[in-house]
Design an enzyme around this catalytic site. Structure first.
Site, PDB file in Angstrom:
ATOM      1  N   ASP A  48       7.115  42.129 -13.603  1.00 17.91           N
ATOM      2  CA  ASP A  48       8.135  41.232 -13.087  1.00 17.91           C
ATOM      3  C   ASP A  48       8.279  41.585 -11.598  1.00 17.91           C
ATOM      4  O   ASP A  48       7.712  42.573 -11.129  1.00 17.91           O
ATOM      5  CB  ASP A  48       9.451  41.416 -13.849  1.00 17.91           C
TER       6      ASP A  48
ATOM      7  N   HIS B 223      17.793  41.800 -12.420  1.00 16.21           N
ATOM      8  CA  HIS B 223      17.684  41.505 -10.986  1.00 16.21           C
ATOM      9  C   HIS B 223      18.634  42.415 -10.194  1.00 16.21           C
ATOM     10  O   HIS B 223      18.357  42.786  -9.062  1.00 16.21           O
ATOM     11  CB  HIS B 223      18.053  40.041 -10.692  1.00 16.21           C
TER      12      HIS B 223
END
Length: 604
Positions: free
Chosen positions: A324, A251
């Site tokens: 993702d 992330h």
């Protein structure tokens, strides 16, 4: 429930039925399952405009509890981030093929609202020219990652299920969790995690993984895939080619996995092979670099050698590949937001998930086709996979759900009871010197509960110390609760030590304890009072290595209510500890030596 529910029209000639889908085309079915053959799906694709084709590849977030009447703050957020007011406008402008639900986007307040939102999204999409149903998805892994909370049923997460070791339990959790999602209009779940957590320092996977043994993880992944998909929800194994051995969170950074190709085949590949053998509907990519599989320096999400060469060709997978989130740093490090979606499609991706700026990503794909970098045939290939999945899930036949369906399925007593029973079979007893456990109400009635109170996973009551105290009280103990946090101060520690003086036992919830953590000081000072101290690792089981003097230590693998309550039933002797470590715990001072091996778990 929306009154504009689509009706099924029986064909007057032939055995095939015809489905009238909004303002879209009538679709002839090839059998009584409602599935459409490729020829008919290709005919659908041939009628789409290029803009509609591009839209079909995107899965986007949108703020709001309603498709057409969100709160003003959500309208403002949508205008700022996407340039539309609500989900209906998002669909009208970009013709997106999918929408992802998040708690922070205010999509998941309660089951009836979620069902209404899903119906509103379908209605808006089907009202478009050549309108198609939307594939609605979410991350409902259970454990520490869940977007739909109470009163829906929440199950133990992956590492807890790994500790339970029961494929039947894993399948049941998937089947019930899937049935509840489907009742609310969610047909694609980004679960189960297929990463093998071989690195205790992994900051992003950890307890979201079933464990450290590739074959054990493979068995649990296959069981969950079958569970979810038997309920009519697409399962999604993630994060290909394997995010288990990393110390960087994708992330916020760009992780590099240094496994050789042989190590990858032995450690990372088995759960994905098992998922494919179980008939997995979709696989999610990882924003990680694996130089042994692709030396170019590209993330796997943008790697043709990994997604087409390995996943499609070597592993023989022909289902949907979804990225993702494209807003994550790991995929944005090397290329701009306009290049990422184009390179992902060139690599072999079918669904582009949650780009930071939809207009940039959508226009980039459109221009890549117009400029000849991508062919329309390449888009058609991915759209066909997406439509096959929508057909398989019954969306082309009837995309709507009902409030009555929600009431019949979501959070019903039998589901909640199943979650409790499964959770009991996951709690792991790591240490029990001198037979301190199980605690008896006769000898240890007054219990002080202290410990870390991380923000509760979505939709659970929390905070953890409060849940533990309430569970003890329910079993006839007298519990006093004092939240001490993940980094207790000297003043907080002194308060806890003072509170411990008059009690029969102390229960402390530990959370990711490190060598430098003041949680260690708290526990050691509590031990110095001479009171019996029971510790419960409420996230990673590795905590036990940092606190060698604790006489009784349990692992719950998550701080959701269902796991905490089960752990209390075990420590009070209402249930036997049967969980076994699915990961090894290394010694704190000698990380190359194993303190507790995979399979360690004490009994009463």
């Amino acid at each position: 429930m929306h009154t504009s529910r689509r009706t099924l029209l029986a064909a007057t000639a032939g055995a095939a039925a015809v489905v009238a889908v909004g303002g879209g085309p009538a679709l002839a079915e090839d059998d009584d399952t409602g599935r459409l053959d490729d020829k008919r799906l290709r005919a659908l694709i041939s009628r789409m405009t290029l803009e509609e084709k591009v839209g079909q590849l995107f899965v986007m977030r949108v703020y709001g509890h309603s498709a057409t009447a969100p709160d003003q703050a959500d309208i403002d957020a949508n205008l700022k981030e996407i340039g539309v007011r609500d989900a209906a406008e998002l669909i009208a402008k970009y013709r997106v093929g999918g929408i992802i639900y998040f708690g922070w986007a205010h999509n998941t307040r309660d089951p009836h609202q979620i069902a209404d939102l899903s119906n509103g999204i379908q209605k808006a999409s089907l009202a478009q020219p050549r309108g198609l149903p939307v594939l609605i998805s979410t991350d409902q892994e259970h454990g520490i990652v869940a977007r739909v909370g109470r009163p829906a049923t929440l199950f133990p997460g992956a590492m807890a299920l790994g500790a339970g070791g029961s494929r039947t339990d894993a399948r049941t959790a998937g089947r019930i969790g899937g049935a509840e999602l489907r009742a609310m209009g969610v047909r694609q779940d980004y679960a189960p995690v297929a990463d093998v957590n071989v690195n205790p320092a992994n900051p992003v996977i950890g307890v979201r993984s079933f464990g450290a043994d590739p074959q054990a993880v493979a068995g649990m992944v296959a069981a969950q895939v079958k569970g979810y998909q038997s309920a009519g929800v697409a399962a999604t194994s993630k994060h290909f080619p394997g995010h288990g051995d990393t110390e960087t969170d994708s992330h916020y950074g760009f992780p590099v996995i240094e496994h050789t190709e042989a190590q990858w085949a032995e450690l990372d590949a088995p759960p994905f092979r098992a998922a494919i053998a179980a008939g997995i509907d979709s696989i999610m990519t990882a924003h990680i670099m694996v130089p042994a599989l692709d030396p170019s320096g590209d993330p796997a999400t943008l790697s043709r050698p990994i997604l087409t060469g390995i996943l499609r060709e070597r592993l023989g997978y022909d289902g949907v590949v979804v990225t993702d989130s494209l807003g994550m740093e790991g995929v944005r490090t090397k290329y701009g937001d306009d290049r990422v979606p184009v390179l992902a499609l060139k690599a072999g991706v079918d669904q582009l998930l949650n780009p930071p700026k939809l207009d940039v990503a959508w226009n980039a794909v459109l221009q890549a086709v117009r400029g000849g970098e991508l062919t329309e045939a390449r888009l058609d290939e991915s759209i066909l996979r997406v439509l096959r999945l929508k057909a398989k899930l019954g969306l082309l036949k009837d995309p709507y759900v009902t409030r009555r369906g929600v009431d019949r399925v979501v959070g019903i007593p039998s589901h909640l009871k199943a979650a409790d029973r499964i959770a009991e079979r996951t709690t792991t007893l790591l240490v029990n010197s001198g037979g301190l456990l199980p605690l008896s109400r006769r000898t240890h009635r007054n219990v002080l509960v202290v410990g870390a109170d991380p923000a509760s996973p979505s939709g659970t009551t929390g905070p953890p110390t409060t849940v533990l105290g309430a569970a003890l009280t329910e079993l006839g103990f007298t519990a006093t609760v004092l939240s001490t946090g993940t980094a207790p101060t000297e003043a907080t520690i002194a308060k806890a030590v003072a509170a411990a003086q008059g009690v029969d036992a102390v229960l402390v919830g530990t959370y990711n304890v490190t060598a430098a953590s003041s949680q260690r000081t708290l526990v050691n000072r509590l031990l110095a009072t001479g009171r019996p101290v029971v510790a419960l690792a409420i996230r990673n089981p590795y905590d036990v290595a940092q606190l060698p003097d604790v006489k009784a230590y349990l692992a719950a693998y998550s701080w959701t209510d269902v796991e905490l309550r089960a752990a209390v039933r075990v420590l009070a002797g209402r249930a036997d500890p049967v969980g076994e470590l699915p990961v090894p715990v290394q010694k704190a001072d000698k990380p190359k030596e194993v303190l507790y091996p995979v399979g360690h778990g004490l009994r009463y």
